[in-house]
Design an enzyme around this catalytic site. Structure first.
Site, PDB file in Angstrom:
ATOM      1  N   GLU A 304       0.822  -1.231   0.145  1.00 53.48           N
ATOM      2  CA  GLU A 304      -0.061   0.134   0.086  1.00 53.48           C
ATOM      3  C   GLU A 304       0.933   1.383   0.020  1.00 53.48           C
ATOM      4  O   GLU A 304       0.570   2.349  -0.624  1.00 53.48           O
ATOM      5  CB  GLU A 304      -1.156  -0.201   1.189  1.00 53.48           C
ATOM      6  CG  GLU A 304      -2.169  -0.678   0.971  1.00 53.48           C
ATOM      7  CD  GLU A 304      -3.175  -0.328   2.038  1.00 53.48           C
ATOM      8  OE1 GLU A 304      -4.231  -1.060   2.019  1.00 53.48           O
ATOM      9  OE2 GLU A 304      -3.135   0.674   2.972  1.00 53.48           O
ATOM     10  N   HIS A 333       9.343 -26.395   0.770  1.00 54.61           N
ATOM     11  CA  HIS A 333       8.908 -27.366  -0.011  1.00 54.61           C
ATOM     12  C   HIS A 333       7.552 -26.983  -1.046  1.00 54.61           C
ATOM     13  O   HIS A 333       6.729 -27.697  -1.451  1.00 54.61           O
ATOM     14  CB  HIS A 333       8.287 -28.615   0.972  1.00 54.61           C
ATOM     15  CG  HIS A 333       9.414 -28.901   1.876  1.00 54.61           C
ATOM     16  ND1 HIS A 333      10.177 -30.004   1.400  1.00 54.61           N
ATOM     17  CD2 HIS A 333      10.013 -28.608   2.939  1.00 54.61           C
ATOM     18  CE1 HIS A 333      10.945 -30.075   2.311  1.00 54.61           C
ATOM     19  NE2 HIS A 333      10.830 -29.288   3.239  1.00 54.61           N
ATOM     20  N   LYS A 447     -13.236   0.944  -2.003  1.00 54.82           N
ATOM     21  CA  LYS A 447     -14.138   1.424  -1.045  1.00 54.82           C
ATOM     22  C   LYS A 447     -15.299   2.230  -1.916  1.00 54.82           C
ATOM     23  O   LYS A 447     -16.553   1.831  -1.539  1.00 54.82           O
ATOM     24  CB  LYS A 447     -13.535   2.390  -0.065  1.00 54.82           C
ATOM     25  CG  LYS A 447     -12.433   1.501   1.097  1.00 54.82           C
ATOM     26  CD  LYS A 447     -12.306   2.440   2.283  1.00 54.82           C
ATOM     27  CE  LYS A 447     -11.587   1.763   3.138  1.00 54.82           C
ATOM     28  NZ  LYS A 447     -11.062   2.682   4.324  1.00 54.82           N
TER      29      LYS A 447
HETATM   30  O1  PA5 Z   1      -3.605   1.151   5.801  1.00 51.28           O
HETATM   31  C1  PA5 Z   1      -4.822   1.757   5.538  1.00 51.28           C
HETATM   32  O2  PA5 Z   1      -4.891   2.872   5.762  1.00 51.28           O
HETATM   33  C2  PA5 Z   1      -6.068   0.741   5.289  1.00 51.28           C
HETATM   34  O3  PA5 Z   1      -5.738  -0.564   5.288  1.00 51.28           O
HETATM   35  C3  PA5 Z   1      -7.002   0.959   6.355  1.00 51.28           C
HETATM   36  O4  PA5 Z   1      -6.518   0.705   7.600  1.00 51.28           O
HETATM   37  C4  PA5 Z   1      -8.404   0.019   6.193  1.00 51.28           C
HETATM   38  O5  PA5 Z   1      -8.800   0.506   4.908  1.00 51.28           O
HETATM   39  C5  PA5 Z   1      -9.401   0.398   7.287  1.00 51.28           C
HETATM   40  O6  PA5 Z   1      -9.571   1.764   7.250  1.00 51.28           O
HETATM   41  P1  PA5 Z   1     -10.466   2.307   8.492  1.00 51.28           P
HETATM   42  O7  PA5 Z   1      -9.670   2.380   9.568  1.00 51.28           O
HETATM   43  O8  PA5 Z   1     -10.864   3.721   8.103  1.00 51.28           O
HETATM   44  O9  PA5 Z   1     -11.345   1.488   8.829  1.00 51.28           O
END
Ligand code: PA5
Length: 478
Positions: A304, A333, A447
Site C-alpha cells: 500500500e 517445499h 471502497k
Molecule cells: O492502511 C490503511 O490505511 C488501510 O488499510 C485502512 O487501515 C483500512 O482500509 C481500514 O480503514 P479504517 O481504519 O478507516 O476502517
C-alpha cells in the site's frame, strides 16, 4: 528509556546481514560497492526527507513519534486491559487492513501458537479473535464459538466508514441489543479523535463508550504501535512498553544518514537498486511460525505504501514491487524451487531467530536408517536454523539476491524493533522513489465502488459508471 539495562537492550539488538545481496557473493548478479556508492546522495536525501518531516500529521508521519509520545495513553490502556481481562471471556477485534493486521501479527508473534485452546488458567486472559473479513461463513463461525454478552468488541476504524468493519459492527450491535446487553459495556472504539462515524455512534449512545484515538497523522498500516495495536496487545498480557521501547531502540539505530550505519536506509537503498535491475517481487520469509503473520502485516505495509501510479513530480511511475508471503521451512517445499531456478525477478528477505523459545531435542532412533538416524541428538532449533542457512546459501549460489534480518529472540522488545525497522525501510524506499508513501488512493477507489454497488447515497454517479462498463462477453466464460 527505563526499559531494562543497556546491556540487555544491546543483547537484544536486531541486525541485518545483506552480504548475499552483493556482488562479492553473487558476482555480476549482485550489487557492487560502486552501485551502492552511486545511490549515496539519493539515500542521504531520502534520510533527510524522513528526518525533516518526522511527526508531521499533515504528511501522515505521526507514526515516527509513537515510541515517545504515549506515556499517558499507555497507562490508560494497561488499566483498561486489566479490567477487560478480568471481566470478559472473549476479546474480538472488528477491523480490516491496517486496523487488523497489526493486532493479529502481535498476537501470533508473542502469544502461544494455540492460545485460544489453552485453559483459562494458562491463557490468563480472554480468548482472542480478529475478524478482518466479511465472509459470512467466518462471521457465523465466530458466533458459534463466542458468547457475545461475555465478549469485549474492539471496533477499530479510523473513518468509521469502512464497509467491512461497519457491517461487522451492525451485526454485533444488533445481537447485543437483542440480548438486552448495554452496548456501552461491551464495546471499545479505536478511531479518529473527532471525525468519523464511530464518534457519531458513541454520541448517539450517550458518549459512554470507552474510546481510544487513532492519531491524526498515523495511517492504518503504520498504526500498530498506537492504541490500534497496543490495546489488543495489552489485553493479551503483552508487554506494550517493551514494544515501544524496542521501536525507540531501532529508531536510535536508524539515526544516521549513512547506508553503512543505518539498517533501514541500507535495506531501502538495496531494494531501490534491485528495483532498477528489474527485481519486481519481494518475498518475506520468516523462519518462525510466530513470525508468520509478520509477513502478512509487512505485505500491506510495503504494497500500500509503495504501489503508486505517480511520483511527486507528476510522472506516471507505477512504482512498487509485489510482496509475497512465505514461511520457512514450510515453503521450502512449495516455493523455493521457483526462487532458486525461476526468473531473476525477486529479492528474498529472511527473518531468522537466534534463540527460539524452546529448542525441542530430537531423540535418537532409527540408527540403522541413515536418512533418519543422523537427526537424533540434534534439536529442532538446530534443524530449522540449518535449513534457513542452507536456503539462503543455495539462493546465493544460484545468484539470487537475499538478505537476513536476525532477531536474537522473539519478545516484545525485538518485535518493536522489527516493526520500526520495516516501517522506516518503507518510508526511506518511498522517499527514494519520490512517491507519497502514506496515501492509498487505490484502496479508497475500491471502497467507493463498493458504496456505489450497494446503493449508498451520493454514489449514484459511480454506480452509473460501473453499470455502463462494457458487458462481460459471454464467450469468455467457460
Ligand atoms: O492502511 C490503511 O490505511 C488501510 O488499510 C485502512 O487501515 C483500512 O482500509 C481500514 O480503514 P479504517 O481504519 O478507516 O476502517
Amino acid at each position: 528509556m527505563g526499559y531494562k539495562t543497556k546491556e540487555w537492550r544491546n543483547s537484544m539488538r536486531v541486525t541485518v546481514d545483506y552480504n548475499y545481496m552483493m556482488a562479492k557473493s553473487l558476482g555480476e548478479k549482485g550489487i557492487s560497492d560502486s552501485q551502492l556508492r552511486a545511490v549515496k546522495d539519493e539515500a542521504e536525501k531520502a534520510f533527510g526527507y524522513v528526518a525533516a518531516n518526522r511527526g508531521r500529521d499533515d504528511l501522515y508521519m505521526g507514526w515516527t513519534e509513537l515510541p515517545y509520545n504515549q506515556t499517558e495513553i499507555v497507562d490508560d490502556i494497561i488499566k483498561t486491559a486489566k479490567a477487560v481481562r478480568k471481566k470478559f471471556k472473549y476479546f474480538v477485534v472488528l477491523g480490516i487492513g491496517g486496523s487488523a493486521l497489526g493486532p493479529i501479527m502481535a498476537f501470533n508473534a508473542l502469544k502461544h501458537l494455540h492460545y485460544n485452546e489453552l485453559s483459562q488458567k494458562l491463557r490468563g486472559g480472554p480468548k482472542f479473535y480478529v475478524e478482518d473479513n466479511v465472509d459470512p461463513v467466518r462471521m457465523a463461525a465466530l458466533l458459534d464459538v463466542i458468547e457475545p454478552e461475555k465478549t469485549c468488541f474492539n471496533v477499530i476504524s479510523k473513518s468509521g466508514a469502512t464497509s467491512e468493519t461497519m457491517t461487522q459492527y451492525l451485526i454485533i450491535s444488533d445481537i447485543l441489543k437483542n440480548k438486552g446487553v448495554d452496548l456501552t459495556e461491551n464495546l471499545i472504539f479505536t478511531t479518529d479523535a473527532s471525525r468519523g462515524n464511530l464518534i457519531k455512534i458513541d454520541k448517539s449512545l450517550g458518549g459512554k463508550i470507552k474510546k481510544y484515538v487513532l492519531p491524526d497523522g498515523v495511517g492504518g498500516r503504520f498504526s500498530e504501535l498506537c492504541p490500534v495495536g497496543l490495546l489488543p496487545a495489552a489485553v493479551l498480557g503483552i508487554d506494550i512498553k517493551g514494544l515501544l521501547a524496542g521501536a525507540a531502540y531501532m529508531d536510535g539505530l536508524c539515526s544516521k544518514p549513512s547506508i553503512s550505519k543505518n539498517p533501514a536506509l541500507a535495506l531501502a537503498a538495496l531494494h531501490y537498486i534491485a528495483m532498477q535491475q528489474g527485481k519486481n517481487i519481494h518475498v518475506m520469509m520468516p523462519y518462525s511460525d510466530n513470525l508468520k503473520l509478520v509477513a502478512d502485516w509487512y505485505c500491506q505495509l510495503w504494497a500500500e505504501s509503495l504501489g503508486k501510479a505517480q511520483d511527486y513530480s507528476g510522472n506516471t511511475v507505477n512504482a512498487g514491487t509485489t510482496p509475497v508471503k512465505s514461511l520457512g521451512v514450510t515453503d521450502q517445499h512449495s516455493q523455493v524451487q521457483l526462487y532458486i531456478e525461476g526468473p531473476y525477478d525477486k529479492v528474498i528477505t529472511f527473518i531468522s531467530v537466534d534463540h527460539y523459545a524452546v529448542k525441542m531435542p530430537i531423540p535418537h532412533g532409527c540408527e540403522d536408517i541413515p536418512d533418519v538416524g543422523f537427526l537424533g541428538g540434534h534439536t529442532m532449533q538446530e534443524l530449522i536454523q540449518a535449513e534457513n542457512k542452507a536456503t539462503a546459501y543455495a539462493l546465493m549460489r544460484a545468484g539470487r539476491m537475499n538478505y537476513t534480518i536476525y532477531m536474537p529472540e522473539i519478545n516484545a522488545f525485538t518485535l518493536g524493533q522489527l516493526m520500526y525497522l520495516l516501517e522506516m525501510q518503507t518510508a526511506y524506499a518511498g522517499a527514494l522513489l519520490n512517491i507519497n508513501t502514506f496515501n492509498q488512493p487505490g484502496v479508497e477507489n475500491g471502497k467507493k465502488a463498493t458504496f456505489a454497488l450497494l446503493g449508498k447515497k451520493g454514489y449514484e454517479e459511480k454506480k452509473a459508471e460501473i453499470d455502463s462498463a462494457p458487458e462481460i462477453d459471454g464467450k469468455y466464460i467457460v
